[in-house]
Motif scaffolding. Sequence first.
Motif, PDB file in Angstrom:
ATOM      1  N   LEU A 309       0.825  -1.207   0.000  1.00 42.72           N
ATOM      2  CA  LEU A 309       0.000   0.000   0.000  1.00 42.72           C
ATOM      3  C   LEU A 309       0.861   1.258   0.000  1.00 42.72           C
ATOM      4  CD1 LEU A 309      -2.911   1.052   0.112  1.00 42.72           C
ATOM      5  CD2 LEU A 309      -2.751   1.013   2.601  1.00 42.72           C
ATOM      6  N   ILE A 313       1.047   4.466  -2.560  1.00 44.31           N
ATOM      7  CA  ILE A 313       0.648   5.803  -2.114  1.00 44.31           C
ATOM      8  C   ILE A 313       1.795   6.801  -2.234  1.00 44.31           C
ATOM      9  CG2 ILE A 313      -0.068   7.149  -0.099  1.00 44.31           C
ATOM     10  CD1 ILE A 313      -1.725   4.787   0.813  1.00 44.31           C
ATOM     11  N   PHE A 316       2.343   8.108  -5.707  1.00 46.59           N
ATOM     12  CA  PHE A 316       1.200   8.935  -6.104  1.00 46.59           C
ATOM     13  C   PHE A 316       1.302  10.326  -5.485  1.00 46.59           C
ATOM     14  CE2 PHE A 316      -3.037  10.580  -5.120  1.00 46.59           C
ATOM     15  CZ  PHE A 316      -3.578  10.649  -6.390  1.00 46.59           C
ATOM     16  N   LEU A 317       1.607  10.386  -4.179  1.00 51.01           N
ATOM     17  CA  LEU A 317       1.724  11.684  -3.516  1.00 51.01           C
ATOM     18  C   LEU A 317       2.889  12.494  -4.087  1.00 51.01           C
ATOM     19  CD1 LEU A 317       1.026  10.702   0.204  1.00 51.01           C
ATOM     20  CD2 LEU A 317      -0.553  11.763  -1.433  1.00 51.01           C
TER      21      LEU A 317
END
Length: 325
Positions: A309, A313, A316-317
């Motif tokens: 996960l 993430i 993406f951030l």
Amino acid sequence: MIRAYHVDGKAEIIQAAEPRDALEADILWLDLIHPDLAEEALVERLLGIPLPTREDLKDIEPSSRLYVEDGGIYMTASLVWRAENPLAELTDVAFILAGNRLVTIRYAEPRAFALFSAALLRTHGKCRTGAELMARLLETIVDRTAEVLEIGIARLDELSATVFVDRKAAKRRPPRFLEDKLIDIAGHHRLVSKARDSLVSLSRLVVFLRSLPKVREDQEAEELCSVIAHDIQSLSEHAAFVSNNITFLLDASLGLINVEQNAIIKIFSIASVVFLPPTLVASIYGMNFQFMPELAWTHGYAIALVAMLLSAIIPFLFFRWKGWL
């Protein structure tokens, strides 16, 4: 509201409830602003001619906008108003020559009328006939349309300066900057488009006005109409030039957006190429070892899920922070 203007420049408000059997002989212009049924009935009785309704003004057929009936000359033009707002609009205004008087019916307040009425009060007795008064009013309307085009050009120049900048300034732009500017370009195009529609409407009106014997016999009105026709033609050509500039700015903005998107896709492609070999090695050899200590961990499965996960993430951030998404 009925506003009456006398030859000497004096203005007064005529109330529908006033007992009035006739108009003063020196009243040259009746300006009806958002008239109600009682005010329309009063003017029809005093002038002896029918007045077009609000629905009649919206008719786009030339025979319904420019005609002679019952001794009155009826003309309708579309004028630009709310030019200072992001969404400019057109409003239909009726011009009626009844005898030696001009009657205007409008359900909006274009700035040209305020400018002309103010000038009329300052220049006492300058207009002697309704045809001359209408020609001077049209002159003010055309000048105001030229001002609207100048407003559009100034906005377009300012927008162009923000779109076409050097690379360093472009990198400091917030995300989706150019996408937001497309909305501004659409607003400028709407303003210029409304101005062009108004000029076309005014051109038809002036051609019809110059064909009237009443205007041809009035030398001052005829000369003014000739100048107005020339100004409308010049402004129409200028509006077409501005419209072409807006089209160029739109195409250039879309091109810059494509360049930025291609740069982002290039970064993603490079990242995919960089991580593809490790992924290939891991997929081949990662699950083929006999001893894997993580399999004996009590919370190994949960830790693996969290790691997967986070690996999704965090990139993406990061991409979002860089403005690539």
